[in-house]
Design a protein around this motif. Structure first.
Motif, PDB file in Angstrom:
ATOM      1  N   GLU B 272      57.891 110.863  20.913  1.00  0.00           N
ATOM      2  CA  GLU B 272      58.246 110.955  19.283  1.00  0.00           C
ATOM      3  C   GLU B 272      60.044 110.894  19.458  1.00  0.00           C
ATOM      4  O   GLU B 272      60.499 110.369  18.579  1.00  0.00           O
ATOM      5  N   GLU B 275      64.188 107.424  22.065  1.00  0.00           N
ATOM      6  CA  GLU B 275      64.889 106.268  21.140  1.00  0.00           C
ATOM      7  C   GLU B 275      64.343 104.855  21.760  1.00  0.00           C
ATOM      8  O   GLU B 275      64.428 103.712  21.151  1.00  0.00           O
ATOM      9  N   ASN B 278      59.016 103.272  20.051  1.00  0.00           N
ATOM     10  CA  ASN B 278      58.692 103.372  18.738  1.00  0.00           C
ATOM     11  C   ASN B 278      57.160 103.670  18.689  1.00  0.00           C
ATOM     12  O   ASN B 278      56.294 102.700  19.322  1.00  0.00           O
ATOM     13  N   ARG B 507      58.230  99.298  22.295  1.00  0.00           N
ATOM     14  CA  ARG B 507      59.747  99.082  22.410  1.00  0.00           C
ATOM     15  C   ARG B 507      60.401  98.684  20.949  1.00  0.00           C
ATOM     16  O   ARG B 507      59.577  97.990  20.244  1.00  0.00           O
ATOM     17  N   PRO B 508      61.512  99.151  20.616  1.00  0.00           N
ATOM     18  CA  PRO B 508      62.321  99.049  19.084  1.00  0.00           C
ATOM     19  C   PRO B 508      62.278  97.634  19.108  1.00  0.00           C
ATOM     20  O   PRO B 508      62.415  97.244  17.744  1.00  0.00           O
TER      21      PRO B 508
END
Lengths: 335, 530
Positions: B272, B275, B278, B507-508
């Protein structure tokens, strides 16, 4: 010497049959029905159950199934995996090189570090180096593999970024693997950097898998050396004024090797067992993970076939160890 | 040491490259190895992820991220008045993939559809017995009884004649076992004497072409440039098989993969706040329940079942057993399925009222068994712990419960027994997103003595679900199922406990990824931000 080897080979035969029986019985003695497990929460009707049972040959009496298995073995056929529907031998051979490669690297590392460490500790008995080494060995021996592997990954892979997290080679490389040994195949592939990638992927799993055998070998070498160093002939050699390296390295070590070789031989079994955890953590495509999955699915053919091959390998290694004793110590040959 | 360091640095550089090269490669750290690549032969989600969900299409498909049916290889379909004939109009201009051994000489047509089903049901078909095929899903969904014949009306029209009207049939056609294979490829392999290649080197019409598989290590795909819906935004798709969940997370953090399934519940908090991750989540297509045996006293009384249901502190179960990765269930179907009746009110947790209700029903000193499954399932990650919590809850209203368990195969078999003592913890994961797949399979009169573990045959309920099964009008079906859920709640054959929540860390840079309600992992439509 030939008679000695032959006599050892004869004892191999009953053991082999014992192993076929045990491997056959082991998985069937576990509670759990493969057809039920396959169906899971979805019910199987009794008619469908009977149909599947017949198709998979589970409706035959047990002795019949055992003899089918035995006849298969002599024809080089270990049956078909119930899960993947592929020949067990093919499945095994596709995965075994990965386990073997890792095990060889681990045993080499364990021997190369363990024997010198044990010798140095014995020679410096009671001194700081000895105590530090033996404490480290005890810690290594008691280390939970899972925790140790994750710790190494977190420090060296995620933290420092020195080694890849898992796998056998970078996903960037894609070439045929004729031998199944990644070090050899990557070197032969001609792809620049492939060999390096394979080596970097081997480092952490090798360390993890070698940890326990390394600790055992170091401790065994130390105690065997201590025993031998107290013998009269060693004192004589010293008294004659031979160089310490010669006394310890040649006279003492050679005689201390018998128990050490035994331990190395026994480690092969430990290595194959340790490979299960190590392979799971490092996503190493070997037989350890495969065996565990097969047991959970009650994949009878795969489990009995896999167990048999592993048992035969362990037996062969121990046979080799037996023969090596004879080579090292003529007294054993004559017994 | 210098050599070692160089080696390590080079290794790291290679990895960095592989993650962000100019051709877009998406790496998925999958949890296990596929059993094979012919989806009809198997039942495991891992196998479907590697085969049907990337390589193949079906006649109809589920809209990505939903359980809604949309056209696939069939452009449209018609159902006859009596509901026994399904006529599919096939899409024209669809091509199959090619590989080293095979180059398609014709486009997809009716022959491929007929072959794909015929091999599963017709013992005369040369592919019926290949790879030891038992066609589990085809059988489990009752296709042999249901499909009377399949007709080729013309090159691009296929008609399925059914033995009875069955509305969920269309949802079955979107399932993995209904994937369409190339008949031409199969024939060529048959001639070459290597039919098993159909299961090892798949040829489909799907968004990704199969490139290669190294057992237990890696599966490679490339985008199908001629895909009929348009080529996928990513160029390559790689499955890096990574069995350990903690290691998958490490790889995700290190950028060695973009998407991972099945995180460790213990890692969720860290994810959570991470960074580089996601964390996506959605209710799973499942339900975990406690089934009373409604044919054995005193559980044949609705009041007794209701009272026990009211004594259960579901929130405590969600917190302890699911560690937050679940939601309390009030209906026997999960909220991601159409017709889920949100108006149904759950039984209030009220031990005092429950105890009073039991006394009113004339039940005192009740002793019972609670069966705890020996295995982890998505709908119940720790049945033993759940049983212990239920035991405490029941003790509060003066019911003495004993926990029993059996080996899994044994458990499944014994729990079907109609004279069974005790209440059984079990659950279900949906196959085709149709409410019938839960309500009829688990609670219908036909399933008593089988998968209806409550042994519950309640006519008003059964009439509703039977009617819904033979009606092809979606709105009408929705109403019937909504009503059935109300009846279920009144009658309380189960204590509905929880639906799991599926977490998917990505992954973002991964764009447009959608969680599949069926628990699958679908990469068509996903892209990577530069």
């Amino acid at each position: 010497m030939l008679r000695f080897v032959l006599s050892r080979l004869v004892t191999f035969i009953p053991t082999f049959f014992g192993v076929t029986l045990v491997s056959f019985a082991f998985i069937r003695l576990l509670p759990g029905d493969p057809i039920q497990l396959l169906a899971g929460e979805r019910s199987v009707s009794p008619e469908r159950y009977a149909e599947l049972e017949a198709q998979l040959g589970f409706d035959q009496p047990l002795w019949q199934q055992y003899f089918d298995y035995l006849f298969g073995i002599f024809q080089g056929d270990l049956g078909t995996s119930f899960v993947t529907r592929r020949p067990v031998l093919d499945e095994f051979m596709a995965l075994f090189p990965a386990t073997l490669e890792l095990s060889i690297c681990a045993i080499v590392l364990a021997v190369l570090l363990g024997i010198p460490a044990g010798v140095i500790a014995a020679v410096n008995r009671g001194k700081f180096f000895d105590q530090a080494l033996m404490t480290t060995a005890l810690v290594g021996y008691s280390m939970p593999i899972f925790w140790w592997a994750l710790l190494l990954i977190i420090v060296f892979s995620s933290g420092l970024g020195w080694t890849p997290v898992s796998g056998r080679i970078s996903l960037m490389y894609f070439f045929d693997t004729p031998t199944g040994f990644m070090l050899i195949d990557s070197a032969m592939s001609g792809e620049p950097g492939a060999f390096r990638s394979a080596v970097s992927h081997l480092i952490l799993p090798t360390i993890v898998l070698a940890t326990i055998p390394l600790a055992i070998i170091a401790r065994q070498t130390r105690s065997a050396m201590l025993e031998v160093l107290g013998e009269d002939y060693v004192r004589t050699a010293r008294a004659k004024g031979l160089a310490p390296l010669r006394v310890n390295g040649l006279h003492a070590l050679r005689n201390a090797m018998i128990p050490v070789i035994t331990v190395i031989g026994l480690s092969v079994g430990t290595l194959l067992a340790g490979a299960i955890l190590t392979e799971t953590i490092f996503s190493w495509p070997g037989i350890g993970k495969w065996m565990v999955d097969s047991i959970f699915r009650r994949d009878y053919q795969a489990v009995q076939g896999g167990l048999l091959i592993i048992a035969v390998i362990v037996m062969l290694v121990n046979l080799t160890v037996d023969i090596l004793y004879g080579a090292i110590n003529p007294k054993i040959r004559k017994r | 040491m210098t050599l070692l360091r160089t080696t390590l640095a080079a290794g790291a550089a290679v990895l960095a490259l592989s993650a962000g090269a100019s051709a877009q490669t998406l790496i998925y750290c999958s949890e296990g190895s596929p059993e094979g690549f012919d989806p009809a032969l198997y039942t495991a989600g891992t196998t479907f992820d590697a085969s049907s969900r990337q390589v193949y299409n079906k006649l109809v498909e589920f809209e990505r991220g939903t359980t809604e049916i949309v056209p696939g290889l069939a452009e449209s379909w018609e159902v006859s008045e009596d509901g026994t004939q399904y006529t599919f109009k096939l899409r024209e201009g669809v091509t199959f993939h090619s590989n080293d051994q095979f180059e398609p000489s014709r486009e997809f047509n009716a022959d491929d559809v007929i072959f794909s089903f015929d091999r599963q049901g017709n013992e005369e078909n040369p592919y019926n017995g290949y790879s030891g095929g038992t066609w589990e899903y085809f059988n489990a969904m009752s296709m042999p009884d249901l499909i009377e014949s399949i007709e080729k009306v013309d090159e691009y029209t296929v008609r399925f004649n059914l033995t009875r009207p069955e509305a969920p049939f269309i949802a079955n056609m979107a399932m993995d076992f209904a994937s369409i294979l190339s008949k031409e490829y199969a024939d060529q392999l048959q001639e070459a004497g290597t039919p098993e290649m159909l299961n090892q080197a798949p040829i489909g019409t799907g968004p990704f072409e199969f490139v290669g598989y190294q057992k237990d290590a890696v599966i490679r795909y490339q985008a199908n440039e001629d895909y009929w819906k348009g080529a996928a935004p990513i160029d390559n798709l790689v499955f890096a098989i990574t069995p350990d969940a903690s290691v998958r997370y490490q790889k995700l953090q290190a950028g060695e993969c973009h998407v991972m399934p099945y995180p460790n519940p213990a890692d969720l908090d860290a994810m959570e706040s991470d960074e580089s991750v996601n964390l996506m989540s959605q209710e799973g297509l499942n339900v975990g329940y406690l089934a009373y045996n409604t044919q054995v006293a005193p559980f044949d009384k609705v009041e007794v079942r209701k009272a026990l249901n009211m004594a259960i502190d579901k929130q405590a179960i969600i917190d302890v057993v699911f560690q937050g990765a679940g939601t309390a269930a009030k209906n026997p179907i999960p909220p991601t399925i159409w017709s889920y009746n949100d108006a149904v009110e759950d039984d209030e947790y009220d031990p005092e009222a429950a105890q009073a209700m039991l006394e009113e029903a004339g039940v005192s000193d009740l002793s019972m068994e609670i069966w705890a499954m020996p295995v982890q399932r998505p709908y119940n990650p720790n049945a033993r712990r759940m049983a212990e919590l239920l035991q405490e809850d029941f003790a509060q209203i003066g019911v003495n419960a004993e926990i029993v368990s059996y080996e899994w195969g044994e458990y499944l078999e014994r729990s079907k027994d109609m004279d069974r003592q005790g209440a059984v913890l079990l659950g279900w994961t949906g196959d085709n997103g149709d409410p019938d797949n839960f309500l009829a399979v688990l609670l219908g009169c036909d399933a008593v003595g089988g998968s209806n573990r409550a042994q519950w045959c309640h006519e008003p309920f059964d009439e509703l679900i039977q009617q819904a099964k033979t009606t092809s009008d979606q709105e009408e079906r929705t109403q019937l199922y909504e009503e059935a859920q109300v009846v279920f709640k009144e009658q309380a054959p189960w204590a509905t406990i929880a639906h799991s929540v599926v977490f998917e860390p990505i992954r973002p840079e991964v764009q447009d990824y959608k969680i599949d309600p069926f628990g699958g992992h679908i990469f068509y439509g996903v892209s990577l931000a530069e």
